[in-house]
Design an enzyme around this catalytic site. Structure first.
Site, PDB file in Angstrom:
ATOM      1  N   GLU A 198      17.795  46.912 -29.596  1.00 44.26           N
ATOM      2  CA  GLU A 198      18.568  47.044 -30.843  1.00 44.26           C
ATOM      3  C   GLU A 198      19.629  48.101 -30.610  1.00 44.26           C
ATOM      4  OE1 GLU A 198      16.481  47.601 -34.578  1.00 44.26           O
ATOM      5  OE2 GLU A 198      14.880  46.255 -33.926  1.00 44.26           O
ATOM      6  N   ASN A 228       7.296  46.483 -32.737  1.00 39.28           N
ATOM      7  CA  ASN A 228       8.675  46.976 -32.845  1.00 39.28           C
ATOM      8  C   ASN A 228       8.651  48.345 -33.521  1.00 39.28           C
ATOM      9  OD1 ASN A 228      11.772  46.697 -33.356  1.00 39.28           O
ATOM     10  ND2 ASN A 228      10.898  47.048 -35.401  1.00 39.28           N
ATOM     11  N   GLU A 229       9.359  49.280 -32.961  1.00 38.46           N
ATOM     12  CA  GLU A 229       9.395  50.641 -33.517  1.00 38.46           C
ATOM     13  C   GLU A 229       7.994  51.054 -33.973  1.00 38.46           C
ATOM     14  OE1 GLU A 229      12.738  51.113 -36.261  1.00 38.46           O
ATOM     15  OE2 GLU A 229      14.147  50.821 -34.614  1.00 38.46           O
ATOM     16  N   GLN A 231      23.118  42.770 -35.643  1.00 36.63           N
ATOM     17  CA  GLN A 231      22.391  41.533 -35.421  1.00 36.63           C
ATOM     18  C   GLN A 231      23.372  40.359 -35.368  1.00 36.63           C
ATOM     19  OE1 GLN A 231      18.938  41.027 -37.962  1.00 36.63           O
ATOM     20  NE2 GLN A 231      18.287  43.141 -37.682  1.00 36.63           N
ATOM     21  N   GLU A 275      16.941  38.709 -37.192  1.00 32.75           N
ATOM     22  CA  GLU A 275      15.757  39.119 -37.956  1.00 32.75           C
ATOM     23  C   GLU A 275      15.724  38.393 -39.297  1.00 32.75           C
ATOM     24  OE1 GLU A 275      15.367  43.383 -38.358  1.00 32.75           O
ATOM     25  OE2 GLU A 275      13.424  43.208 -39.349  1.00 32.75           O
ATOM     26  N   TYR A 310      21.472  53.368 -32.650  1.00 33.33           N
ATOM     27  CA  TYR A 310      22.501  52.996 -33.626  1.00 33.33           C
ATOM     28  C   TYR A 310      23.478  54.163 -33.787  1.00 33.33           C
ATOM     29  CZ  TYR A 310      19.637  48.996 -35.142  1.00 33.33           C
ATOM     30  OH  TYR A 310      18.930  47.814 -35.197  1.00 33.33           O
TER      31      TYR A 310
HETATM   32  O1  AHR Z   1      18.086  46.123 -37.323  1.00 31.33           O
HETATM   33  C1  AHR Z   1      17.592  46.615 -38.525  1.00 31.33           C
HETATM   34  C2  AHR Z   1      16.319  47.437 -38.360  1.00 31.33           C
HETATM   35  O2  AHR Z   1      16.602  48.587 -37.631  1.00 31.33           O
HETATM   36  C3  AHR Z   1      15.207  46.784 -37.582  1.00 31.33           C
HETATM   37  O3  AHR Z   1      14.446  45.942 -38.363  1.00 31.33           O
HETATM   38  C4  AHR Z   1      14.409  47.961 -37.130  1.00 31.33           C
HETATM   39  O4  AHR Z   1      13.740  47.720 -35.923  1.00 31.33           O
HETATM   40  C5  AHR Z   1      15.446  49.071 -36.988  1.00 31.33           C
HETATM   41  O5  AHR Z   1      15.030  50.237 -37.592  1.00 31.33           O
END
Ligand code: AHR
Length: 512
Positions: free
Chosen positions: A317, A193-194, A366, A46, A260
């Site tokens: 992600e 995205n999201e 990432q 990103e 996450y």
């Molecule tokens: O990976 C960091 C961020 O986490 C990304 O930009 C977003 O899609 C997510 O919330």
């Protein structure tokens, strides 16, 4: 159940058994049904902090050794990972990105402010050509994450035309003017995205319509075939998956999911990447393993609407998210990477392998200098993280047949769940079986017995990633503190492979 209990008694397995505990694994190659898509080993880059600028791209005039602007050291290290697919340009950045600003002569490209990530000025010097050329250099497929939040349908449709049209079309001719005659092949296209959050704060019904509209106008030019990915849920938002599958499954090839291992949202509340307690170590690994339940629930919804599994689940992600390193910009998400991160990677990849009949792709967040990265850079220095080494060791599972297995292991109570301390995955490709084993236990080594009866195995080799401390990590001063080694603590006799699996270790065995 009874059989497993008896076996446990014989082997002395169960929580509370101390010393060197015994674990048994039984492989079932005869039940192997599906291939583990290599795209599960995908990456994500990103425009965030020093991921692109400084991490991958330094520009042609940089004193840092580079090839046409890409840093040589990072490029070489990434090539060794055999990256199958790379997602770009975001993340949250994607929904404010206007591709037209990132083409043409670099000194004439308009600048923008990166509102999501530190409010820094983005000069657009890394754009479409720079990204797609990078993919060609790495030999990986591009995954373009399109702007459906602040952009327009026309804008994304024209981007697809710019990249993939082979004919005499306006956007293809613009591409030619910018020095690229041949169209690129771009299969993976994300629509936002999201979209429930930074990508437009939409409600699922509304986004389902938005997605359908984009899907119409993002066309297949000439021989290019798009694989259209709808922006999916985060973690436990099963309603998002339900609505999207119900209302738009016929228009999509993939639906994404983000996961996450965050302890608590908020600046400074996520815990430190290198200074953590044993309790925090186990908490993070427990949270990583909880992805299995999350996957099962999203997959159950997908199965209801799509029993033939035509729509791929794209975990585009995932990974750890800790406090940023002291003294770094909070908007840059720069964190160190320890043996704990390596464990998270190994456990998560083992889990993805298990559900590869539905999971088509996954992209760890990432690739360089951001969150759970493969590589950290500091000016002209570079180091490979423990997570890099897991990805390098796990390359063997890419496009291999998944082998179902049973593990009987001692357990630990983590986050109110019984977690096996040894986690295993196996696959087969070209008559070679690869088994990845992780011992998360901070105190005990394990005696693992793998039953290979009837498999005619003659030759076994292994590699190990281990460290004395749970927070062991590589620094620019000591870049090789954690790195894989040859592993020889095993014996093969009469179809039984006995392994001494050390505490805090990740092992990959190759069986022929
Ligand atoms: O990976 C960091 C961020 O986490 C990304 O930009 C977003 O899609 C997510 O919330």
């Amino acid at each position: 159940m009874k059989k497993i209990f008896l076996l446990s008694l014989i082997l002395g397995i169960g929580s509370g058994v101390s010393g060197q505990e015994r674990v048994s694994v039984k492989l079932h190659p005869e039940q192997a049904q599906y291939t583990i898509s290599k795209h599960i080993y995908g990456q994500f880059a990103e425009h965030l902090g020093a991921c692109i600028y400084g991490g991958i791209w330094v520009g042609e005039n940089s004193p840092i050794p580079n090839t046409s602007g890409y840093r040589n050291d990072v490029l070489e290290a990434l090539k060794k990972l055999q990256i199958p697919v790379l997602r770009w340009p975001g993340g949250c950045f994607a929904d404010e990105y206007h591709w037209i600003d990132g083409i043409g002569s670099r000194d004439k490209r308009p600048k923008m402010v990166n509102n999501n990530w530190g409010g820094v000025v983005e000069d657009n010097s890394f754009g479409t050509h720079e990204f797609l050329n990078l993919c060609e250099m790495l030999g990986c497929e591009p995954y373009i994450s399109g702007n459906a939040g602040s952009g327009t349908v026309e804008e994304l449709a024209k981007w697809v035309e710019y990249m993939t049209s082979e004919g005499d079309s306006p956007m293809a001719n613009l591409r030619r003017q910018n020095g690229r005659e041949q169209a690129w092949k771009v299969k993976y296209l994300g629509v936002g995205n999201e979209s429930w959050g930074c990508g437009g704060d939409m409600l699922p019904d509304y986004y389902a319509d938005v997605f359908r509209r984009y899907a119409v106008y993002c066309r297949n030019f000439d021989t290019n075939r798009l694989f259209k990915i709808a922006s999916g849920a985060s973690d436990y938002d099963y309603n998002w998956t339900e609505v999207l599958m119900k209302k738009a499954k016929d228009k999509m090839n993939g639906l994404s999911l983000h996961y996450y291992t965050i302890k608590e949202w908020g600046e400074g509340k996520k815990g430190a990447a290198t200074q953590f307690t044993e309790e925090e170590y186990y908490w993070t690994l427990g949270k990583a393993l909880e992805i299995e339940e999350v996957l099962q629930k999203h997959i159950a919804i997908m199965d209801k609407y799509d029993p033939d599994k035509k729509v791929g689940l794209m975990v585009d992600e995932w990974g750890t998210w800790f406090n940023v390193e002291e003294g770094t910009n909070p908007g840059f998400l720069y964190q160190q990477n320890t043996m704990r991160d390596a464990m998270v990677a190994a456990l998560t990849l083992n889990t993805f392998n298990k559900y590869a009949d539905r999971i088509h792709m996954a992209n760890i967040a990432q690739i360089v200098n951001v969150l759970q990265s493969m590589i950290l850079t500091k000016e002209d220095k570079m180091l490979l993280t423990p997570t890099y080494h897991v990805f390098e060791m796990y390359r063997v599972h890419q496009d291999a047949k998944h082998i179902p297995l049973e593990t009987v292991s001692d357990t630990k109570v983590i986050r109110e769940r019984n977690i096996q301390t040894v986690n295993v995955s196996a696959s087969q490709k070209d008559n070679v079986i690869n088994i990845s084993l992780t011992n998360i236990d901070l105190k005990s080594d394990k005696k693992v017995r793998i039953d290979l009866s009837g498999m005619n195995i003659r030759q076994v080799t292994g590699r190990i990633l281990k460290a004395g401390q749970m927070n062991a990590h590589n620094t620019f001063e000591h870049p090789d503190a954690v790195k894989p080694d040859k592993f020889t603590d095993f014996i093969l006799t009469d179809g039984l492979l006995d392994i001494e699996l050390p505490t805090k270790s990740i092992v990959v065995m190759e069986l022929r």
